[in-house]
Design a protein around this motif. Sequence first.
Motif, PDB file in Angstrom:
ATOM      1  N   ALA A   1       0.833  -1.202   0.000  1.00  0.00           N
ATOM      2  CA  ALA A   1       0.000   0.000   0.000  1.00  0.00           C
ATOM      3  C   ALA A   1       0.867   1.250   0.000  1.00  0.00           C
ATOM      4  O   ALA A   1       1.809   1.348   0.795  1.00  0.00           O
ATOM      5  N   PRO A   2       0.578   2.215  -0.869  1.00  0.00           N
ATOM      6  CA  PRO A   2       1.316   3.488  -0.854  1.00  0.00           C
ATOM      7  C   PRO A   2       1.112   4.246   0.455  1.00  0.00           C
ATOM      8  O   PRO A   2       1.999   4.950   0.915  1.00  0.00           O
TER       9      PRO A   2
ATOM     10  N   SER B   1       6.649  -1.282  -2.659  1.00  0.00           N
ATOM     11  CA  SER B   1       8.048  -1.426  -3.054  1.00  0.00           C
ATOM     12  C   SER B   1       8.275  -0.996  -4.493  1.00  0.00           C
ATOM     13  O   SER B   1       9.333  -1.218  -5.046  1.00  0.00           O
ATOM     14  N   GLY B   2       7.273  -0.406  -5.114  1.00  0.00           N
ATOM     15  CA  GLY B   2       7.378  -0.019  -6.522  1.00  0.00           C
ATOM     16  C   GLY B   2       6.409  -0.818  -7.353  1.00  0.00           C
ATOM     17  O   GLY B   2       6.361  -2.040  -7.251  1.00  0.00           O
TER      18      GLY B   2
END
Length: 387
Positions: free
Chosen positions: A165-166, A217-218
Amino acid sequence: MRRMQPAPRRATSLGARAAATPFESQEDSADYLKTCLASLLAALTLAVSIWPTAALARDGTVSPPTCVAIINAAENCPARPAVGVTKNAEQQLKASQDRLAAAEKEAGKTLALGESERGEPEMVEFWKKELQRLDMNKVFLRDLQKQFAGGTQQPRLVSRLSIEAPDLAKEEKFWCEALGMQRYATLPGGGVVVAFGPPGIKGEEGGYFSVEIRPASGQPTAAAAQQSKAPRLSFVQTTTPALIRISRVVASGGTLIDGYGYYGVKSPAGVQVRAYVEDRRDPVEFVALSVPADRMESESRALQQLGLEPRGPYKLVSPEMQAYMPPLPEGNVLLGSGDPKQSVQVLLLPEVQAETASSSNPFSALKEQLGRGPTAVINTDGSLDVG
């Protein structure tokens, strides 16, 4: 939140239109207004009649005490311990019975459910059912522990889902305050573990599916995601013993996808959840994975090699409560271990082409424009809206 004007305003507007229409007499005007109001009443009656029946499940001997639609879950709905819960429930029952006895002495009569503003009979009933639920869950855990100790064939549990999750805080708030989970662990690197109960199986309370929320993580590129033939998360299906408040979904950063007869919501990180009203030991029913149609057989075999058993296509658990959920594609396969009413399963869904308005069905575009009909939306203050 989508809102519709309440009926009295519509009636006023309709009356204004009627007054602006020329009539030969007051009786004609009155008759016209009566006809309009009758049509309005019929329309409202039709709208109510096509709403799915609202229901509250909450059999306290089955469903855990979730905190659906709670505010400030960290303080108001802390995690339940795995050890000591039975003793605590017994103490709470004794204290509730003492309070009920005092209330009945003050009232001069036996108090039934709903007869006390302070809710003493309800609290006694709650803790009685909670003790029954804990006994039921202990039996489930003992059976699991015996299987693990047997050594011949180890059980396979679908025990967790790991997502990125961002915004960790928003994602946790969605799962806890909108859906009713609690935080059970903090992970290295800042992640958290949430569930409807303790995830472990060593205590008196536990064996619940958990969601690990980790920092992003991207994200892979859209092209890479499209080229990959690996299974993708489609949605998580849960039951809810109480009505989910859409206002809490939105306040926690989530999105309402559909609310007609069931709850289709999306977390801030994009995880779709489908929920319907029903009681389960663990409210999480299954995790659905989208698989390319030509890889369904190989992916099913891979899960079977891990110890999951094929159970055929998914069958509705509660046809009445699930009547309005989106139909699943043909060829879906449910896999799991143990009693599907008590354990979480995996559902493989073959990817299908979405129907477009230019298809051979001439009513496709019209169907999309008409929508599914009115949806009842429950606000934080308990009031109902239509969306």
